[in-house]
Design a protein around this motif. Structure first.
Motif, PDB file in Angstrom:
ATOM      1  N   ALA A 150      16.528   1.980  22.536  1.00 40.55           N
ATOM      2  CA  ALA A 150      18.437   2.083  21.888  1.00 40.55           C
ATOM      3  C   ALA A 150      19.315   3.058  21.810  1.00 40.55           C
ATOM      4  O   ALA A 150      19.910   3.814  21.305  1.00 40.55           O
ATOM      5  N   GLY A 151      18.395   4.298  22.308  1.00 36.15           N
ATOM      6  CA  GLY A 151      18.302   5.852  21.683  1.00 36.15           C
ATOM      7  C   GLY A 151      18.137   6.686  20.825  1.00 36.15           C
ATOM      8  O   GLY A 151      18.755   7.748  20.588  1.00 36.15           O
ATOM      9  N   TYR A 152      17.288   5.735  20.204  1.00 36.54           N
ATOM     10  CA  TYR A 152      17.146   6.759  18.484  1.00 36.54           C
ATOM     11  C   TYR A 152      15.310   6.805  18.542  1.00 36.54           C
ATOM     12  O   TYR A 152      14.902   6.658  19.182  1.00 36.54           O
ATOM     13  N   ILE A 153      15.099   7.486  17.170  1.00 33.66           N
ATOM     14  CA  ILE A 153      13.493   7.634  17.182  1.00 33.66           C
ATOM     15  C   ILE A 153      13.896   6.990  16.171  1.00 33.66           C
ATOM     16  O   ILE A 153      13.424   8.257  15.248  1.00 33.66           O
ATOM     17  N   GLY A 154      12.750   5.673  16.503  1.00 35.69           N
ATOM     18  CA  GLY A 154      12.003   5.245  14.547  1.00 35.69           C
ATOM     19  C   GLY A 154      11.538   4.111  15.236  1.00 35.69           C
ATOM     20  O   GLY A 154      11.741   3.380  16.092  1.00 35.69           O
ATOM     21  N   PHE A 155      10.936   3.704  14.480  1.00 33.18           N
ATOM     22  CA  PHE A 155      10.882   2.047  13.573  1.00 33.18           C
ATOM     23  C   PHE A 155      11.656   1.508  13.001  1.00 33.18           C
ATOM     24  O   PHE A 155      11.417   1.514  11.754  1.00 33.18           O
ATOM     25  N   LEU A 156      11.568   0.514  12.892  1.00 33.03           N
ATOM     26  CA  LEU A 156      11.338  -0.863  11.915  1.00 33.03           C
ATOM     27  C   LEU A 156      10.188  -1.866  11.496  1.00 33.03           C
ATOM     28  O   LEU A 156       9.919  -2.275  13.054  1.00 33.03           O
ATOM     29  N   LYS A 157       9.738  -1.177  10.367  1.00 38.98           N
ATOM     30  CA  LYS A 157       8.423  -1.789  10.940  1.00 38.98           C
ATOM     31  C   LYS A 157       7.886  -2.762   9.295  1.00 38.98           C
ATOM     32  O   LYS A 157       8.725  -2.572   8.687  1.00 38.98           O
ATOM     33  N   VAL A 158       7.583  -3.613   9.748  1.00 40.49           N
ATOM     34  CA  VAL A 158       6.713  -5.192   9.166  1.00 40.49           C
ATOM     35  C   VAL A 158       5.629  -4.784   7.838  1.00 40.49           C
ATOM     36  O   VAL A 158       4.453  -4.696   9.096  1.00 40.49           O
ATOM     37  N   TRP A 159       5.270  -4.702   6.970  1.00 39.54           N
ATOM     38  CA  TRP A 159       4.284  -4.985   6.347  1.00 39.54           C
ATOM     39  C   TRP A 159       3.465  -6.809   5.805  1.00 39.54           C
ATOM     40  O   TRP A 159       5.042  -6.558   5.004  1.00 39.54           O
ATOM     41  N   THR A 160       2.446  -6.704   5.165  1.00 43.31           N
ATOM     42  CA  THR A 160       2.152  -7.487   5.232  1.00 43.31           C
ATOM     43  C   THR A 160       1.024  -7.694   3.745  1.00 43.31           C
ATOM     44  O   THR A 160       0.411  -7.372   4.605  1.00 43.31           O
ATOM     45  N   ASP A 161       1.136  -8.890   3.070  1.00 43.07           N
ATOM     46  CA  ASP A 161      -0.299  -8.179   2.268  1.00 43.07           C
ATOM     47  C   ASP A 161      -0.656 -10.289   2.037  1.00 43.07           C
ATOM     48  O   ASP A 161       1.189 -10.824   1.973  1.00 43.07           O
ATOM     49  N   ASP A 162      -2.018 -10.951   1.394  1.00 40.93           N
ATOM     50  CA  ASP A 162      -2.436 -12.064   1.273  1.00 40.93           C
ATOM     51  C   ASP A 162      -2.444 -12.218  -0.337  1.00 40.93           C
ATOM     52  O   ASP A 162      -2.936 -13.275  -0.491  1.00 40.93           O
ATOM     53  N   ALA A 163      -1.834 -11.305  -1.303  1.00 40.91           N
ATOM     54  CA  ALA A 163      -1.659 -11.187  -2.588  1.00 40.91           C
ATOM     55  C   ALA A 163      -0.738 -12.483  -2.804  1.00 40.91           C
ATOM     56  O   ALA A 163       0.479 -11.898  -2.831  1.00 40.91           O
ATOM     57  N   LYS A 164      -1.042 -13.337  -3.373  1.00 37.29           N
ATOM     58  CA  LYS A 164       0.156 -14.590  -3.893  1.00 37.29           C
ATOM     59  C   LYS A 164       0.639 -13.650  -5.306  1.00 37.29           C
ATOM     60  O   LYS A 164       1.154 -15.497  -5.877  1.00 37.29           O
ATOM     61  N   ASP A 165       0.344 -13.638  -5.814  1.00 34.24           N
ATOM     62  CA  ASP A 165      -0.153 -13.830  -7.196  1.00 34.24           C
ATOM     63  C   ASP A 165       0.900 -12.458  -7.585  1.00 34.24           C
ATOM     64  O   ASP A 165       0.602 -11.650  -9.623  1.00 34.24           O
ATOM     65  N   THR A 166       1.590 -11.032  -6.671  1.00 35.34           N
ATOM     66  CA  THR A 166       2.405  -9.864  -7.072  1.00 35.34           C
ATOM     67  C   THR A 166       3.855 -10.607  -6.439  1.00 35.34           C
ATOM     68  O   THR A 166       4.347 -11.788  -7.043  1.00 35.34           O
ATOM     69  N   THR A 167       4.707  -9.497  -6.272  1.00 41.42           N
ATOM     70  CA  THR A 167       6.040  -9.917  -6.983  1.00 41.42           C
ATOM     71  C   THR A 167       6.286  -9.108  -6.248  1.00 41.42           C
ATOM     72  O   THR A 167       6.127  -7.857  -5.573  1.00 41.42           O
ATOM     73  N   PRO A 168       7.871  -8.434  -5.035  1.00 35.94           N
ATOM     74  CA  PRO A 168       8.605  -7.802  -4.251  1.00 35.94           C
ATOM     75  C   PRO A 168       8.817  -6.385  -4.998  1.00 35.94           C
ATOM     76  O   PRO A 168       8.259  -5.606  -4.058  1.00 35.94           O
ATOM     77  N   ARG A 169       9.132  -6.503  -6.074  1.00 36.90           N
ATOM     78  CA  ARG A 169       8.956  -5.358  -6.855  1.00 36.90           C
ATOM     79  C   ARG A 169       7.846  -4.281  -6.784  1.00 36.90           C
ATOM     80  O   ARG A 169       7.661  -3.522  -6.703  1.00 36.90           O
ATOM     81  N   ALA A 170       5.915  -5.514  -7.108  1.00 35.36           N
ATOM     82  CA  ALA A 170       4.905  -4.900  -7.643  1.00 35.36           C
ATOM     83  C   ALA A 170       4.220  -4.497  -6.168  1.00 35.36           C
ATOM     84  O   ALA A 170       4.032  -3.232  -5.909  1.00 35.36           O
ATOM     85  N   ALA A 171       4.978  -5.122  -5.039  1.00 34.23           N
ATOM     86  CA  ALA A 171       4.531  -4.737  -3.841  1.00 34.23           C
ATOM     87  C   ALA A 171       5.375  -3.359  -3.106  1.00 34.23           C
ATOM     88  O   ALA A 171       4.356  -2.694  -2.219  1.00 34.23           O
TER      89      ALA A 171
END
Length: 239
Positions: A128-149
């Protein structure tokens, strides 16, 4: 410990990127051809221009980009280990990330982990003409929160500074609760601070973090419409 030696590995990667930028360039066109860069991208800016003072923005002000495709589901370009889908911007190229098996390059696998999260998908802005990425990261911890992640993710980055967290609603009609962070990191390639931002949502299989990078702050801001599109279309699809 996750992230051990990460700075050294990032430094090696930055040197490689610098060689690429100085040598054959980022595209694959044969010699003598020219790719038109998007307005405001790094390729259209004078290298002599001074870098402005950088501070993390409290919120994005960009409108979502036009849709190009959807990732996350089985059969998509980037199937994810958590039940989440979102739209990608037109001309951005998604690619599933796999561990490196070449013994000479295995140390680069350090870059696939940050905090408690593992990189699963990269959506490349270069077409698209830019230098960078949108990256997706995951974890399998079910006992966390968005803020903690997010706190774990930011702590695992390179020299993070001035992190600002906020609770937001994302997805269609704001259906999903999320936490977003904007902060600064020091670019190993450019030896200057630049903006970074990330967003975390919880799923039944653990957290997902969506990160927008960019070669520098101007590039980061030019790519915000793609990030806003992903935010607006995030959906948790199943258990």
């Amino acid at each position: 410990m996750r992230g051990a030696g990460r700075g050294a590995v990032r430094g090696t990667a930055a040197v490689a990127a610098a060689a690429l930028l100085a040598g054959c360039g980022l595209g694959t066109e044969p010699a003598g051809t020219k790719t038109e860069a998007a307005p405001g991208s790094a390729a259209t800016r004078s290298p002599a221009a001074p870098s402005p003072a950088v501070s993390p923005s409290p919120a994005a002000s960009a409108s979502p980009a036009a849709k190009g495709g959807t990732v996350g589901a089985a059969g998509s370009a980037c199937p994810l280990p958590v039940p989440v889908t979102f739209d990608t911007a037109a001309d951005w190229e998604p690619k599933k990330v796999k561990p490196i098996t070449d013994p000479d390059l295995e140390e680069l696998n350090e870059l696939l982990e940050q905090g408690t999260l593992t990189l699963g998908c990269e959506i490349d802005a270069k077409p698209a003409g830019y230098i960078g990425f949108l990256k997706v990261w995951t974890d399998d911890a079910k006992d966390t929160t968005p803020r903690a992640a997010l706190e774990s993710f930011v702590a695992g980055d390179d020299s993070p500074a001035k992190a600002v967290y906020r609770d937001v609603r994302v997805g269609k009609d704001g259906a999903l609760a999320a936490t977003e962070v904007t902060y600064l990191v020091t670019s190993a390639l450019l030896d200057e601070q630049k903006k970074a931002r990330a967003l975390a949502v919880m799923t039944p299989r653990g957290p997902l973090v969506l990160e927008l990078g960019g070669m520098d702050t101007e590039e980061h801001e030019a790519m915000l419409p793609a990030y806003e599109l992903a935010k607006a279309t995030l959906a948790v699809t199943a258990n």
